[in-house]
Design a protein around this motif. Structure first.
Motif, PDB file in Angstrom:
ATOM      1  N   ILE A   1     -16.834   9.926  -0.162  1.00 24.83           N
ATOM      2  CA  ILE A   1     -16.346   8.681  -0.752  1.00 24.83           C
ATOM      3  C   ILE A   1     -15.105   8.201  -0.020  1.00 24.83           C
ATOM      4  N   ARG A   2     -14.240   9.121   0.361  1.00 24.24           N
ATOM      5  CA  ARG A   2     -12.993   8.757   1.033  1.00 24.24           C
ATOM      6  C   ARG A   2     -13.248   8.140   2.400  1.00 24.24           C
ATOM      7  N   GLU A   3     -13.994   8.841   3.230  1.00 23.98           N
ATOM      8  CA  GLU A   3     -14.084   8.442   4.630  1.00 23.98           C
ATOM      9  C   GLU A   3     -15.280   7.546   4.945  1.00 23.98           C
ATOM     10  N   GLN A   4     -16.287   7.519   4.063  1.00 25.41           N
ATOM     11  CA  GLN A   4     -17.456   6.692   4.358  1.00 25.41           C
ATOM     12  C   GLN A   4     -17.585   5.483   3.433  1.00 25.41           C
ATOM     13  N   PHE A   5     -17.097   5.598   2.211  1.00 26.10           N
ATOM     14  CA  PHE A   5     -17.171   4.450   1.303  1.00 26.10           C
ATOM     15  C   PHE A   5     -15.869   3.655   1.338  1.00 26.10           C
ATOM     16  N   TYR A   6     -14.768   4.301   0.974  1.00 30.80           N
ATOM     17  CA  TYR A   6     -13.506   3.566   0.942  1.00 30.80           C
ATOM     18  C   TYR A   6     -13.092   3.088   2.327  1.00 30.80           C
ATOM     19  N   ALA A   7     -13.247   3.935   3.333  1.00 31.86           N
ATOM     20  CA  ALA A   7     -12.830   3.576   4.696  1.00 31.86           C
ATOM     21  C   ALA A   7     -13.885   2.752   5.433  1.00 31.86           C
ATOM     22  N   ASP A   8     -14.924   2.347   4.756  1.00 34.05           N
ATOM     23  CA  ASP A   8     -15.985   1.568   5.390  1.00 34.05           C
ATOM     24  C   ASP A   8     -15.402   0.359   6.125  1.00 34.05           C
ATOM     25  N   PRO A   9     -15.775   0.141   7.380  1.00 34.25           N
ATOM     26  CA  PRO A   9     -15.176  -0.946   8.170  1.00 34.25           C
ATOM     27  C   PRO A   9     -15.362  -2.338   7.577  1.00 34.25           C
TER      28      PRO A   9
ATOM     29  N   VAL B   1      -3.234  15.100   2.236  1.00 36.52           N
ATOM     30  CA  VAL B   1      -3.245  13.821   2.948  1.00 36.52           C
ATOM     31  C   VAL B   1      -3.216  14.035   4.461  1.00 36.52           C
ATOM     32  N   LYS B   2      -2.607  15.100   4.899  1.00 36.36           N
ATOM     33  CA  LYS B   2      -2.543  15.384   6.341  1.00 36.36           C
ATOM     34  C   LYS B   2      -3.928  15.506   6.963  1.00 36.36           C
ATOM     35  N   THR B   3      -4.937  15.836   6.166  1.00 40.61           N
ATOM     36  CA  THR B   3      -6.295  16.026   6.677  1.00 40.61           C
ATOM     37  C   THR B   3      -7.100  14.725   6.684  1.00 40.61           C
ATOM     38  N   TYR B   4      -6.548  13.649   6.150  1.00 39.09           N
ATOM     39  CA  TYR B   4      -7.288  12.397   6.022  1.00 39.09           C
ATOM     40  C   TYR B   4      -7.219  11.584   7.318  1.00 39.09           C
ATOM     41  N   SER B   5      -8.116  10.637   7.439  1.00 32.34           N
ATOM     42  CA  SER B   5      -8.069   9.723   8.577  1.00 32.34           C
ATOM     43  C   SER B   5      -6.796   8.885   8.514  1.00 32.34           C
ATOM     44  N   LYS B   6      -6.382   8.386   9.662  1.00 32.53           N
ATOM     45  CA  LYS B   6      -5.162   7.592   9.745  1.00 32.53           C
ATOM     46  C   LYS B   6      -5.246   6.369   8.833  1.00 32.53           C
ATOM     47  N   LEU B   7      -6.398   5.720   8.788  1.00 39.14           N
ATOM     48  CA  LEU B   7      -6.542   4.538   7.946  1.00 39.14           C
ATOM     49  C   LEU B   7      -6.307   4.874   6.478  1.00 39.14           C
ATOM     50  N   VAL B   8      -6.922   5.958   6.015  1.00 34.36           N
ATOM     51  CA  VAL B   8      -6.751   6.330   4.602  1.00 34.36           C
ATOM     52  C   VAL B   8      -5.305   6.711   4.328  1.00 34.36           C
ATOM     53  N   GLN B   9      -4.679   7.420   5.237  1.00 36.05           N
ATOM     54  CA  GLN B   9      -3.259   7.749   5.062  1.00 36.05           C
ATOM     55  C   GLN B   9      -2.436   6.484   4.862  1.00 36.05           C
ATOM     56  N   GLU B  10      -2.679   5.495   5.697  1.00 36.12           N
ATOM     57  CA  GLU B  10      -1.903   4.250   5.603  1.00 36.12           C
ATOM     58  C   GLU B  10      -2.193   3.525   4.291  1.00 36.12           C
ATOM     59  N   ARG B  11      -3.452   3.532   3.861  1.00 38.04           N
ATOM     60  CA  ARG B  11      -3.806   2.843   2.620  1.00 38.04           C
ATOM     61  C   ARG B  11      -3.227   3.562   1.399  1.00 38.04           C
ATOM     62  N   LEU B  12      -2.911   4.816   1.533  1.00 45.54           N
ATOM     63  CA  LEU B  12      -2.258   5.541   0.444  1.00 45.54           C
ATOM     64  C   LEU B  12      -0.749   5.304   0.422  1.00 45.54           C
ATOM     65  N   GLY B  13      -0.242   4.562   1.387  1.00 47.23           N
ATOM     66  CA  GLY B  13       1.174   4.216   1.396  1.00 47.23           C
ATOM     67  C   GLY B  13       2.007   4.978   2.394  1.00 47.23           C
ATOM     68  N   TRP B  14       1.326   5.750   3.275  1.00 46.57           N
ATOM     69  CA  TRP B  14       2.068   6.541   4.241  1.00 46.57           C
ATOM     70  C   TRP B  14       2.370   5.765   5.518  1.00 46.57           C
ATOM     71  N   LYS B  15       2.596   4.492   5.337  1.00 44.43           N
ATOM     72  CA  LYS B  15       3.101   3.651   6.420  1.00 44.43           C
ATOM     73  C   LYS B  15       3.879   2.517   5.780  1.00 44.43           C
ATOM     74  N   GLN B  16       5.011   2.202   6.352  1.00 41.32           N
ATOM     75  CA  GLN B  16       5.871   1.170   5.802  1.00 41.32           C
ATOM     76  C   GLN B  16       5.194  -0.189   5.804  1.00 41.32           C
ATOM     77  N   SER B  17       5.380  -0.942   4.706  1.00 41.99           N
ATOM     78  CA  SER B  17       4.948  -2.333   4.650  1.00 41.99           C
ATOM     79  C   SER B  17       6.058  -3.172   5.267  1.00 41.99           C
ATOM     80  N   GLU B  18       5.726  -3.855   6.342  1.00 37.50           N
ATOM     81  CA  GLU B  18       6.758  -4.597   7.066  1.00 37.50           C
ATOM     82  C   GLU B  18       7.229  -5.828   6.278  1.00 37.50           C
ATOM     83  N   PRO B  19       8.535  -6.135   6.301  1.00 38.61           N
ATOM     84  CA  PRO B  19       9.490  -5.486   7.205  1.00 38.61           C
ATOM     85  C   PRO B  19      10.133  -4.197   6.669  1.00 38.61           C
TER      86      PRO B  19
END
Length: 302
Positions: free
Chosen positions: A83-91, A268-286
């Motif tokens: 569900i994480r990598e194929q459904f939620y992360a679906d392009p 979370v360290k085991t997740y794809s980069k996209l899922v990590q970012e969608r979980l908030g592990w990347k700053q929302s600019e600015p």
């Protein structure tokens, strides 16, 4: 305001522009070839132990619009890698999230313009396992959690919505087992009391889905789970309707499920980069969502 009387059904090959048009005009769209039955079965096998745990505890939920018999599985992206990598992360779904939820603004810093983009976040990922005997939900908008306000419109304008949902059924869903009822076009309504006719069915259609299909909808669309009044098979104890629901929100709104408490860092360290970012592990600019004045993904590499 008049509303469409159907939900469009599209295949991936028809292109994202047609999906965008369908969502803007109807508020929802069915992806006919979202995945395949084998992948659905794998997701079901990953989630079923958590559903069975609730069955054994005879546990249900009574939160908001959910009925007491409905079993739920929260922290869903951790329970099911599929569900994480194929459904939620679906392009396709993620591209639609970017189109409807990403925010691009230009502001001035002195005499210099600065353009920043805030990307979407996962708001919630949850499984619903609904048994026979469950009544229909009242028709509602899911963006109520974000106190969203709506102005009646004749056509769709950018940044009107704060949520975009993805529903993937674990089984065939149809009216008799409570397929989601939706009101196409209601995403353009204002906040006045809605009228669905004397019997509550005016403009309402059933989003019936086969295994492998998915339903994408805007958070402003009126919808609700249908009535699952009686068993359809002799296996009453095992019969149910399972649906995997994922909602993304804009990067400047609070997530419904607190991801930093729901998903441990080591996980979370085991997740794809996209899922990590969608979980908030990347700053929302600015400057939203930092740790020690830095975008937080550096913590995933420690």
């Amino acid at each position: 305001m008049s509303t469409p009387n159907h939900l469009p059904r599209l295949k991936r090959s028809e292109g994202i522009e047609n999906f965008i048009e369908a969502l803007e005009q109807n508020g929802g769209v069915i992806i006919e070839d979202f995945t395949d039955a084998t992948t659905i079965d794998r997701a079901n096998s990953e989630v079923m132990p958590w559903i069975e745990e609730q069955k054994n505890l005879q546990a249900g939920v009574k939160v908001g619009a959910l009925e007491g018999k409905t079993r739920t599985v929260t922290r869903l992206l951790m329970r099911s890698p599929t569900i994480r990598e194929q459904f939620y992360a679906d392009p396709l779904y993620q591209a639609l999230c970017e189109h409807f939820l990403a925010l691009r603004t230009t502001t001035w810093y002195g005499d210099k313009p600065e353009t920043n983009i805030s990307h979407p976040l996962l708001s919630i990922a949850i499984a619903f396992d609904i048994p026979p005997g469950t009544p229909a939900q009242g028709l509602h908008r899911d963006d109520k959690n974000h106190h969203a306000r709506h102005v009646e419109a004749s056509h769709y304008n950018p940044n009107r919505d704060v949520l975009l949902g993805l529903f993937v059924p674990g089984c065939d869903t149809f009216r008799a087992n409570g397929a989601t009822r939706v009101v196409p076009g209601s995403h353009l309504w204002g906040d006045e009391r809605p009228y669905f006719g004397p019997d509550g069915t005016q403009g309402v259609v059933d989003a019936e889905l086969k295994k492998g299909e998915a339903f994408v909808m805007l958070g402003s669309l009126y919808h609700g789970g249908g009535a699952y009044e009686r068993p359809l098979t002799c296996d009453v104890e095992r019969e149910s309707r399972t649906v995997y629901a994922m909602f993304s929100c804009t990067g400047v709104h609070r997530q419904e499920e607190i991801s930093f408490l729901s998903y441990p860092v080591e996980e979370v360290k085991t997740y794809s980069k996209l899922v990590q970012e969608r979980l908030g592990w990347k700053q929302s600019e600015p400057n939203l969502g930092w740790v020690d004045l830095k975008s937080p993904e550096f913590l995933l590499y420690e």
